[in-house]
Design an enzyme around this catalytic site. Structure first.
Site, PDB file in Angstrom:
ATOM      1  N   GLU A  16       0.859  -1.185   0.000  1.00  0.00           N
ATOM      2  CA  GLU A  16       0.000   0.000   0.000  1.00  0.00           C
ATOM      3  C   GLU A  16       0.894   1.232   0.000  1.00  0.00           C
ATOM      4  OE1 GLU A  16      -2.703   0.386   3.324  1.00  0.00           O
ATOM      5  OE2 GLU A  16      -3.571   2.229   2.505  1.00  0.00           O
ATOM      6  N   ASN A  69      -4.518   5.123  -1.920  1.00  0.00           N
ATOM      7  CA  ASN A  69      -5.738   5.595  -1.252  1.00  0.00           C
ATOM      8  C   ASN A  69      -6.353   6.768  -1.996  1.00  0.00           C
ATOM      9  OD1 ASN A  69      -5.842   4.134   1.519  1.00  0.00           O
ATOM     10  ND2 ASN A  69      -3.699   4.748   1.288  1.00  0.00           N
ATOM     11  N   GLU A 101      -7.850   2.158  -3.270  1.00  0.00           N
ATOM     12  CA  GLU A 101      -8.541   1.924  -1.985  1.00  0.00           C
ATOM     13  C   GLU A 101      -9.513   3.060  -1.710  1.00  0.00           C
ATOM     14  OE1 GLU A 101      -6.169   1.133   1.441  1.00  0.00           O
ATOM     15  OE2 GLU A 101      -4.867  -0.310   0.408  1.00  0.00           O
ATOM     16  N   ASP A 135     -11.585  -0.019   1.948  1.00  0.00           N
ATOM     17  CA  ASP A 135     -10.600   0.188   3.016  1.00  0.00           C
ATOM     18  C   ASP A 135     -11.291   0.258   4.384  1.00  0.00           C
ATOM     19  OD1 ASP A 135      -8.166   0.586   4.157  1.00  0.00           O
ATOM     20  OD2 ASP A 135      -7.823   2.590   3.318  1.00  0.00           O
ATOM     21  N   GLU A 181      -5.545  -5.619   8.026  1.00  0.00           N
ATOM     22  CA  GLU A 181      -4.607  -4.534   8.300  1.00  0.00           C
ATOM     23  C   GLU A 181      -4.171  -4.542   9.754  1.00  0.00           C
ATOM     24  OE1 GLU A 181      -5.608  -0.682   6.162  1.00  0.00           O
ATOM     25  OE2 GLU A 181      -7.561  -1.369   6.838  1.00  0.00           O
TER      26      GLU A 181
HETATM   27  P1  C2E Z   1      -5.056   3.311   5.877  1.00  0.00           P
HETATM   28  O1  C2E Z   1      -5.280   3.499   4.424  1.00  0.00           O
HETATM   29  O2  C2E Z   1      -5.987   2.416   6.588  1.00  0.00           O
HETATM   30  O3  C2E Z   1      -3.554   2.824   6.033  1.00  0.00           O
HETATM   31  C1  C2E Z   1      -3.166   1.928   7.019  1.00  0.00           C
HETATM   32  C2  C2E Z   1      -2.596   2.638   8.188  1.00  0.00           C
HETATM   33  O4  C2E Z   1      -2.337   1.705   9.211  1.00  0.00           O
HETATM   34  C3  C2E Z   1      -1.260   3.292   7.895  1.00  0.00           C
HETATM   35  O5  C2E Z   1      -1.157   4.453   8.704  1.00  0.00           O
HETATM   36  C4  C2E Z   1      -0.294   2.261   8.401  1.00  0.00           C
HETATM   37  O6  C2E Z   1       0.981   2.811   8.734  1.00  0.00           O
HETATM   38  C5  C2E Z   1      -1.001   1.790   9.621  1.00  0.00           C
HETATM   39  N1  C2E Z   1      -0.537   0.486  10.014  1.00  0.00           N
HETATM   40  C6  C2E Z   1      -0.087  -0.499   9.223  1.00  0.00           C
HETATM   41  N2  C2E Z   1       0.264  -1.578   9.959  1.00  0.00           N
HETATM   42  C7  C2E Z   1       0.043  -1.280  11.240  1.00  0.00           C
HETATM   43  C8  C2E Z   1       0.190  -1.979  12.472  1.00  0.00           C
HETATM   44  O7  C2E Z   1       0.625  -3.122  12.527  1.00  0.00           O
HETATM   45  N3  C2E Z   1      -0.157  -1.349  13.609  1.00  0.00           N
HETATM   46  C9  C2E Z   1      -0.646  -0.086  13.589  1.00  0.00           C
HETATM   47  N4  C2E Z   1      -0.967   0.476  14.732  1.00  0.00           N
HETATM   48  N5  C2E Z   1      -0.809   0.614  12.449  1.00  0.00           N
HETATM   49  C10 C2E Z   1      -0.467   0.027  11.281  1.00  0.00           C
HETATM   50  P2  C2E Z   1      -0.623   5.804   8.144  1.00  0.00           P
HETATM   51  O8  C2E Z   1       0.435   5.587   7.137  1.00  0.00           O
HETATM   52  O9  C2E Z   1      -0.345   6.678   9.300  1.00  0.00           O
HETATM   53  O10 C2E Z   1      -1.882   6.353   7.368  1.00  0.00           O
HETATM   54  C11 C2E Z   1      -3.030   6.631   8.038  1.00  0.00           C
HETATM   55  C12 C2E Z   1      -4.172   6.864   7.118  1.00  0.00           C
HETATM   56  O11 C2E Z   1      -3.936   8.041   6.356  1.00  0.00           O
HETATM   57  C13 C2E Z   1      -4.358   5.780   6.090  1.00  0.00           C
HETATM   58  O12 C2E Z   1      -5.074   4.720   6.641  1.00  0.00           O
HETATM   59  C14 C2E Z   1      -5.150   6.498   5.050  1.00  0.00           C
HETATM   60  O13 C2E Z   1      -6.496   6.559   5.414  1.00  0.00           O
HETATM   61  C15 C2E Z   1      -4.567   7.878   5.136  1.00  0.00           C
HETATM   62  N6  C2E Z   1      -3.606   8.063   4.043  1.00  0.00           N
HETATM   63  C16 C2E Z   1      -2.288   7.815   3.985  1.00  0.00           C
HETATM   64  N7  C2E Z   1      -1.787   8.169   2.786  1.00  0.00           N
HETATM   65  C17 C2E Z   1      -2.828   8.640   2.052  1.00  0.00           C
HETATM   66  C18 C2E Z   1      -2.973   9.174   0.737  1.00  0.00           C
HETATM   67  O14 C2E Z   1      -2.034   9.256  -0.063  1.00  0.00           O
HETATM   68  N8  C2E Z   1      -4.216   9.582   0.353  1.00  0.00           N
HETATM   69  C19 C2E Z   1      -5.286   9.489   1.199  1.00  0.00           C
HETATM   70  N9  C2E Z   1      -6.477   9.908   0.764  1.00  0.00           N
HETATM   71  N10 C2E Z   1      -5.188   8.990   2.424  1.00  0.00           N
HETATM   72  C20 C2E Z   1      -3.975   8.569   2.859  1.00  0.00           C
HETATM   73 MG    MG Z   2      -5.632   2.419   2.920  1.00  0.00          MG
HETATM   74 MG    MG Z   3      -7.005   0.986   6.100  1.00  0.00          MG
END
Ligand code: C2E
Ligand code: MG
Ligand code: MG
Length: 561
Positions: free
Chosen positions: A337, A395, A427, A457, A516
């Site tokens: 992702e 995403n 997603e 998602d 996830e």
């Molecule tokens: P998401 O799409 O559900 O991405 C998964 C999030 O869960 C990611 O957080 C990831 O780092 C985190 N994660 C993965 N494995 C684990 C784990 O084992 N434990 C825990 N506690 N967390 C884990 P991240 O990177 O901080 O991103 C958060 C959210 O921000 C994403 O949730 C997504 O909704 C949004 N996001 C990130 N990049 C983009 C983007 O380019 N565009 C958009 N629209 N949203 C984004």
């Molecule tokens: Mg996602």
């Molecule tokens: Mg997610």
């Protein structure tokens, strides 16, 4: 009959002139004066007509006022039509009894002078009233900000502002409602919703329209519950004949005025409710956020991020991190992702610190396209370098759904970079409203036709519904970690049963399931026992910068320890 009594005539003129010069209008006194004049001249009836414009005169849309009528005559003695400087039309008509004598020229002149003064005076009064109406309403007839300020001023002098609830609301997805039922019906919905608010508030406060689908108001704490219920969601009628309704909800920022409260300027209240309203926009539908002083800092932060975003985009400060998805049976890299990171002044800023802010004004859409573009560039490069590539998911915020060109835009980016469609997965998160649901279906189906994968998602957060996976042809179900049962969970617990069923259903209809947030070996065991095959989480890898992810691409298998 000749009226030679100059004294009486002059006394009438004096009394009239007093009225035209005084600011306080004494309605009763004025009526007595008109009656005295009419009786003295033995008039039967006096009527004034008032039209704000000549066009309204033609259409007979104005006010007709009968100032005096003794019921004895219909014979027109005198008729005067005046067009005022403001282009309003005033017509005065005087009637006498049918058998009244002929009036001499001199008598007519006396009457004419007096009557012109009366008409001039009446027209000024009416214009003032019209002006007041215009001053406190917008062109659609809603109360405007001046009306709000006036209300605050009056309530302040009466010392009753303390304890009241001031609010600003923004209707959810109103653009979509307009698209769905048409602008005209949309206007009816706005009007009816406004009326419902007004009714709930009653005379304890006021509600005004700030423009578009934004309203502000204030109400007494006694009616607060009723008013807040309307924010949370209510069915609003727009087609009476066919009994058609649409559900309206609003995000609200609320400021509870301390008691006692002394108003300095309306701006003090507006500032606070606006801060809370912006915070409400970051939340899900129907959120009501109460202002507290800490929010001031939050407002500054929002401003800062919004201000710095464009520059950051130009300078390509946004980086793509890749988090691997791993097949838990074979321990092989199955996909990844793309997650955004903002490299600002040497620090990595996580998405949760800026994405919700970028969603306030749809800046997020530009970021998502930027991310997709950068992912495509990476994939193209990997392919050109002869690497074996896996599918990468990107995403897309739900803010995109109202964009009718979304599909074209996504395909344009992929094709411009010459990336085979099957390497891209989009997603999208779940939605709650029916209208968005339909848009979601359209976009997902469109992507499928193009051979691009789609994933729902964060399933299990928010308002997951089975309809979402049954009615929309997704390829992948991404299950949120909170939906996964704990290792020590009872086999028959609701969480366990739900999880099993959803996974089974998804797999039955051919969806791939990705879990996830898998962090521990225990969680992995739960997944294994439920036949889930793909996991994404810290247990395998955190989101990785490009070089580290490239290492994973080249060495696909994760070792057992
Ligand atoms: P998401 O799409 O559900 O991405 C998964 C999030 O869960 C990611 O957080 C990831 O780092 C985190 N994660 C993965 N494995 C684990 C784990 O084992 N434990 C825990 N506690 N967390 C884990 P991240 O990177 O901080 O991103 C958060 C959210 O921000 C994403 O949730 C997504 O909704 C949004 N996001 C990130 N990049 C983009 C983007 O380019 N565009 C958009 N629209 N949203 C984004
Ligand atoms: Mg996602
Ligand atoms: Mg997610």
């Amino acid at each position: 009959m000749v009226y030679k009594n100059q004294e009486i005539y002059l006394s009438f003129l004096r009394r009239l002139i007093n009225y035209t010069h005084s600011d306080e209008f004494d309605h009763e006194g004025y009526k007595v004066l008109v009656k005295d004049i009419c009786e003295y001249y033995r008039l039967a009836k006096g009527v004034t007509e008032f039209y704000p414009t000549q066009r309204m005169e033609l259409l007979k849309q104005g006010e007709v006022l009968c100032d005096y009528d003794n019921g004895k005559g219909e014979k027109v003695l005198y008729r005067k039509r005046i067009i005022t400087k403001a282009k309003a039309v005033i017509i005065g008509t005087l009637y006498v009894e049918d058998n009244d004598e002929i009036w001499s020229d001199e008598e007519m002149e006396q009457l004419d002078i007096m009557f012109r003064i009366i008409i001039g005076f009446v027209s000024r009064l009416r214009l003032l009233r019209k002006l007041e109406e215009f001053g406190f309403h917008d062109i659609d007839g809603y109360y405007n900000f001046r009306a709000f300020a006036r209300f605050l001023d009056i309530a302040n002098t009466e010392n009753r502002l303390g304890g009241m609830a001031a609010f600003q609301i923004d209707l959810h997805n109103f653009t979509v409602v307009n698209q769905e039922i048409g602008r005209q019906n949309g206007d009816i919905v706005l009007r009816n919703y406004y009326n419902m608010l007004q009714e709930a508030i009653g005379d304890t406060g006021i509600v005004i329209r700030l423009g578009g689908d934004k309203f502000t108001g204030i109400c007494d704490r006694k009616v607060k519950r009723k008013v807040f219920d309307l924010f949370a969601g209510v069915k609003v009628l727009y087609d009476e004949k066919n009994e058609k309704f649409v559900k309206v909800s609003a995000g609200a920022g609320v400021y509870m005025l301390p008691s006692p409260y002394v108003l300095k300027t309306p701006g003090d209240i507006m500032d606070k409710i606006m801060i809370a309203a912006n915070a409400a926009k970051l939340q899900t539908e129907g959120a009501i956020i109460i202002y507290d002083d800490k929010m001031k800092n939050e407002k500054d932060r929002v401003k800062k991020v919004q201000g710095e975003f464009r520059k950051g985009l130009e300078k390509e400060e946004f980086l793509v991190y890749y988090q691997p998805k791993v097949d838990i049976q074979t321990r092989k890299l199955k996909g990844a992702e793309a997650l955004c990171r903002w490299l600002k002044k040497g620090h990595i800023v996580p998405p949760m610190d800026f994405i919700p802010i970028l969603e306030i004004n749809n800046d997020i859409c530009d970021l998502d396209f930027y991310m997709l573009d950068h992912v495509c560039r990476d994939i193209r490069r990997w392919l050109d370098e002869g690497r074996e590539v896996v599918r990468i998911s990107v995403n897309m915020s739900r803010k995109h759904l109202v964009d009718v060109d979304l599909l074209e835009h996504i395909m344009e980016i992929i094709d411009r970079n010459n990336v085979p469609h099957e390497y891209i997965e989009i997603e999208l998160t779940e939605t709650t409203t029916d209208v968005l649901f339909r848009d979601l279906k359209r976009v997902v189906s469109g992507l499928q036709e193009q051979g691009v994968y789609t994933a729902v998602d964060d399933f299990g957060m928010g308002y997951s519904s089975l309809n979402l996976i049954r009615d929309i042809p997704w390829n992948v179900l991404k299950v949120d970690k909170n939906f996964v049962p704990k290792n020590n969970e009872d086999e028959d617990s609701i969480v366990n049963i739900m999880f099993k069923h959803v996974i089974a259903l998804a797999q039955d209809i051919g969806m791939e399931c990705v879990i996830e947030g898998v962090e521990t070996i225990d969680q992995l065991d739960v997944l294994r026992s439920n036949n889930c095959f793909i996991a994404q989480g810290y247990f395998f890898d955190r989101p990785l910068p490009v070089p580290e992810f490239e290492y994973r691409l080249d060495n696909k298998v994760y070792s057992e320890e």
